[in-house]
Design a protein around this motif. Structure first.
Motif, PDB file in Angstrom:
ATOM      1  N   TYR A  57      -3.355 -13.302   2.480  1.00  0.00           N
ATOM      2  CA  TYR A  57      -4.041 -14.166   1.296  1.00  0.00           C
ATOM      3  C   TYR A  57      -3.823 -13.409   0.067  1.00  0.00           C
ATOM      4  CZ  TYR A  57      -7.697 -16.483  -1.236  1.00  0.00           C
ATOM      5  OH  TYR A  57      -8.374 -17.066  -2.254  1.00  0.00           O
ATOM      6  N   TYR A  58      -3.855 -12.025   0.205  1.00  0.00           N
ATOM      7  CA  TYR A  58      -4.244 -11.186  -0.826  1.00  0.00           C
ATOM      8  C   TYR A  58      -2.856 -10.605  -1.508  1.00  0.00           C
ATOM      9  CZ  TYR A  58      -8.982 -11.290   0.270  1.00  0.00           C
ATOM     10  OH  TYR A  58     -10.266 -11.909   0.641  1.00  0.00           O
ATOM     11  N   ASN A  59      -2.729 -10.610  -2.577  1.00  0.00           N
ATOM     12  CA  ASN A  59      -1.484 -10.290  -3.497  1.00  0.00           C
ATOM     13  C   ASN A  59      -1.282  -8.681  -3.833  1.00  0.00           C
ATOM     14  OD1 ASN A  59      -2.570 -12.942  -4.611  1.00  0.00           O
ATOM     15  ND2 ASN A  59      -0.248 -13.263  -3.878  1.00  0.00           N
ATOM     16  N   TYR A  60      -2.327  -8.100  -4.089  1.00  0.00           N
ATOM     17  CA  TYR A  60      -2.253  -6.765  -4.535  1.00  0.00           C
ATOM     18  C   TYR A  60      -3.201  -5.891  -3.717  1.00  0.00           C
ATOM     19  CZ  TYR A  60      -0.168  -9.113  -8.571  1.00  0.00           C
ATOM     20  OH  TYR A  60       0.571 -10.150  -9.314  1.00  0.00           O
ATOM     21  N   TRP A  61      -2.777  -4.559  -3.537  1.00  0.00           N
ATOM     22  CA  TRP A  61      -3.633  -3.791  -2.764  1.00  0.00           C
ATOM     23  C   TRP A  61      -3.904  -2.269  -3.601  1.00  0.00           C
ATOM     24  CZ3 TRP A  61      -5.674  -5.108   1.897  1.00  0.00           C
ATOM     25  CH2 TRP A  61      -5.179  -6.394   2.418  1.00  0.00           C
ATOM     26  N   GLY A  62      -5.094  -1.585  -3.033  1.00  0.00           N
ATOM     27  CA  GLY A  62      -5.121  -0.320  -3.672  1.00  0.00           C
ATOM     28  C   GLY A  62      -4.465   0.776  -2.721  1.00  0.00           C
ATOM     29  N   GLN A  63      -4.776   1.952  -2.988  1.00  0.00           N
ATOM     30  CA  GLN A  63      -4.261   2.935  -2.086  1.00  0.00           C
ATOM     31  C   GLN A  63      -5.048   3.476  -0.916  1.00  0.00           C
ATOM     32  OE1 GLN A  63      -1.091   4.507  -1.931  1.00  0.00           O
ATOM     33  NE2 GLN A  63      -0.685   2.656  -3.544  1.00  0.00           N
ATOM     34  N   GLY A  64      -6.450   2.990  -1.155  1.00  0.00           N
ATOM     35  CA  GLY A  64      -7.636   3.453  -0.044  1.00  0.00           C
ATOM     36  C   GLY A  64      -8.316   4.634  -0.401  1.00  0.00           C
ATOM     37  N   THR A  65      -9.595   4.719   0.217  1.00  0.00           N
ATOM     38  CA  THR A  65     -10.456   5.915   0.247  1.00  0.00           C
ATOM     39  C   THR A  65     -11.109   5.954   1.490  1.00  0.00           C
ATOM     40  OG1 THR A  65     -12.207   6.794  -1.156  1.00  0.00           O
ATOM     41  CG2 THR A  65     -12.521   4.468  -0.519  1.00  0.00           C
ATOM     42  N   GLN A  66     -11.017   7.288   1.942  1.00  0.00           N
ATOM     43  CA  GLN A  66     -11.438   7.511   3.432  1.00  0.00           C
ATOM     44  C   GLN A  66     -13.113   7.629   3.312  1.00  0.00           C
ATOM     45  OE1 GLN A  66      -9.406   8.474   6.159  1.00  0.00           O
ATOM     46  NE2 GLN A  66     -11.418   8.376   7.196  1.00  0.00           N
ATOM     47  N   VAL A  67     -13.508   6.813   4.314  1.00  0.00           N
ATOM     48  CA  VAL A  67     -14.924   6.994   4.781  1.00  0.00           C
ATOM     49  C   VAL A  67     -15.041   7.725   6.110  1.00  0.00           C
ATOM     50  CG1 VAL A  67     -16.734   5.767   5.337  1.00  0.00           C
ATOM     51  CG2 VAL A  67     -15.541   5.251   3.245  1.00  0.00           C
ATOM     52  N   THR A  68     -15.779   8.695   6.238  1.00  0.00           N
ATOM     53  CA  THR A  68     -15.951   9.184   7.574  1.00  0.00           C
ATOM     54  C   THR A  68     -17.592   9.293   7.880  1.00  0.00           C
ATOM     55  OG1 THR A  68     -13.815  10.625   7.179  1.00  0.00           O
ATOM     56  CG2 THR A  68     -15.420  11.489   9.041  1.00  0.00           C
ATOM     57  N   VAL A  69     -17.766   8.872   8.991  1.00  0.00           N
ATOM     58  CA  VAL A  69     -19.178   8.849   9.306  1.00  0.00           C
ATOM     59  C   VAL A  69     -19.506   9.882  10.717  1.00  0.00           C
ATOM     60  CG1 VAL A  69     -21.168   7.389   9.996  1.00  0.00           C
ATOM     61  CG2 VAL A  69     -19.411   6.650   8.553  1.00  0.00           C
ATOM     62  N   SER A  70     -20.227  10.773  10.539  1.00  0.00           N
ATOM     63  CA  SER A  70     -20.506  11.789  11.739  1.00  0.00           C
ATOM     64  C   SER A  70     -21.487  11.197  12.416  1.00  0.00           C
ATOM     65  CB  SER A  70     -20.416  13.207  11.225  1.00  0.00           C
ATOM     66  OG  SER A  70     -21.578  13.172  10.294  1.00  0.00           O
ATOM     67  N   SER A  71     -21.396  11.439  13.884  1.00  0.00           N
ATOM     68  CA  SER A  71     -22.438  11.097  14.566  1.00  0.00           C
ATOM     69  C   SER A  71     -23.461  12.224  14.759  1.00  0.00           C
ATOM     70  CB  SER A  71     -22.170  10.813  16.261  1.00  0.00           C
ATOM     71  OG  SER A  71     -21.409  11.931  16.515  1.00  0.00           O
ATOM     72  N   VAL A 124      -9.935  -0.127   1.904  1.00  0.00           N
ATOM     73  CA  VAL A 124      -8.884  -0.557   1.035  1.00  0.00           C
ATOM     74  C   VAL A 124      -9.360  -1.699   0.198  1.00  0.00           C
ATOM     75  CG1 VAL A 124      -6.441  -1.298   0.313  1.00  0.00           C
ATOM     76  CG2 VAL A 124      -7.110   0.373   2.201  1.00  0.00           C
ATOM     77  N   CYS A 125      -9.091  -1.853  -1.125  1.00  0.00           N
ATOM     78  CA  CYS A 125      -9.637  -3.255  -1.979  1.00  0.00           C
ATOM     79  C   CYS A 125      -8.401  -3.684  -2.116  1.00  0.00           C
ATOM     80  CB  CYS A 125     -10.501  -2.996  -3.088  1.00  0.00           C
ATOM     81  SG  CYS A 125      -9.613  -2.388  -4.528  1.00  0.00           S
ATOM     82  N   ALA A 126      -8.368  -5.342  -2.251  1.00  0.00           N
ATOM     83  CA  ALA A 126      -7.183  -6.265  -2.416  1.00  0.00           C
ATOM     84  C   ALA A 126      -7.747  -7.151  -3.324  1.00  0.00           C
ATOM     85  CB  ALA A 126      -7.068  -6.729  -1.046  1.00  0.00           C
ATOM     86  N   ALA A 127      -6.824  -7.799  -3.935  1.00  0.00           N
ATOM     87  CA  ALA A 127      -6.894  -8.990  -4.986  1.00  0.00           C
ATOM     88  C   ALA A 127      -5.870 -10.057  -4.633  1.00  0.00           C
ATOM     89  CB  ALA A 127      -6.640  -8.550  -6.477  1.00  0.00           C
ATOM     90  N   GLY A 128      -6.403 -11.447  -4.385  1.00  0.00           N
ATOM     91  CA  GLY A 128      -5.796 -12.602  -4.364  1.00  0.00           C
ATOM     92  C   GLY A 128      -5.924 -13.528  -5.354  1.00  0.00           C
ATOM     93  N   MET A 129      -4.937 -14.116  -5.611  1.00  0.00           N
ATOM     94  CA  MET A 129      -4.540 -15.116  -6.638  1.00  0.00           C
ATOM     95  C   MET A 129      -5.315 -16.683  -6.373  1.00  0.00           C
ATOM     96  SD  MET A 129      -1.286 -14.132  -8.801  1.00  0.00           S
ATOM     97  CE  MET A 129      -0.077 -14.364  -7.143  1.00  0.00           C
ATOM     98  N   ARG A 130      -5.362 -16.729  -5.170  1.00  0.00           N
ATOM     99  CA  ARG A 130      -5.748 -18.277  -4.630  1.00  0.00           C
ATOM    100  C   ARG A 130      -7.337 -18.280  -4.914  1.00  0.00           C
ATOM    101  NH1 ARG A 130      -3.790 -19.555   1.014  1.00  0.00           N
ATOM    102  NH2 ARG A 130      -5.081 -21.164   0.895  1.00  0.00           N
TER     103      ARG A 130
END
Length: 124
Positions: free
Chosen positions: A110-124, A95-101
């Protein structure tokens, strides 16, 4: 107000790479400190990386230092997370986030705004 939309997640084998993008709406993108966080399955959200408004200063969690690189393009209102040498333990929703400070921070509050996120899957 700013809206954040992540992209670039997916399924990758251990040792592989992915590049995440986070596109921001609005004209004041360069006014925000930007951060990437992740939430592994069944765990709390955790800090990954942050970048200052200008892009000159960055900060990383110890677990990703040397493998991940955060960057931003203020002309395109976008922040990136280049992830190399991926491990199964990197599996999470990113998830990415934006902070005004002005300072970069690993603190979630610290962060004011957030995205919805993107899934990352790492297979072994």
């Amino acid at each position: 107000q700013v809206q954040l939309v992540e992209s670039g997640g997916g399924l990758v084998q251990a040792g592989g790479s992915l590049r995440l993008s986070c596109a921001a709406s609005g004209r004041t993108f360069s006014s925000y400190t930007m951060g990437w966080f992740r939430q592994p399955p069944g765990k709390e959200r955790e800090f990954v990386a942050a970048i200052s408004r200008s892009g000159l200063f960055t900060s990383y969690a110890d677990s990703v230092k040397g493998r991940f690189t955060i960057s931003r393009d203020n002309a395109k209102n976008t922040v990136f997370l280049q992830m190399n040498s991926l491990k199964p333990e990197d599996t999470a929703v990113y998830v990415c986030a934006a902070g005004m400070r002005g300072d970069i921070s690993s603190y979630i509050g610290y962060y004011n705004y957030w995205g919805q996120g993107t899934q990352v899957t790492v297979s072994s």
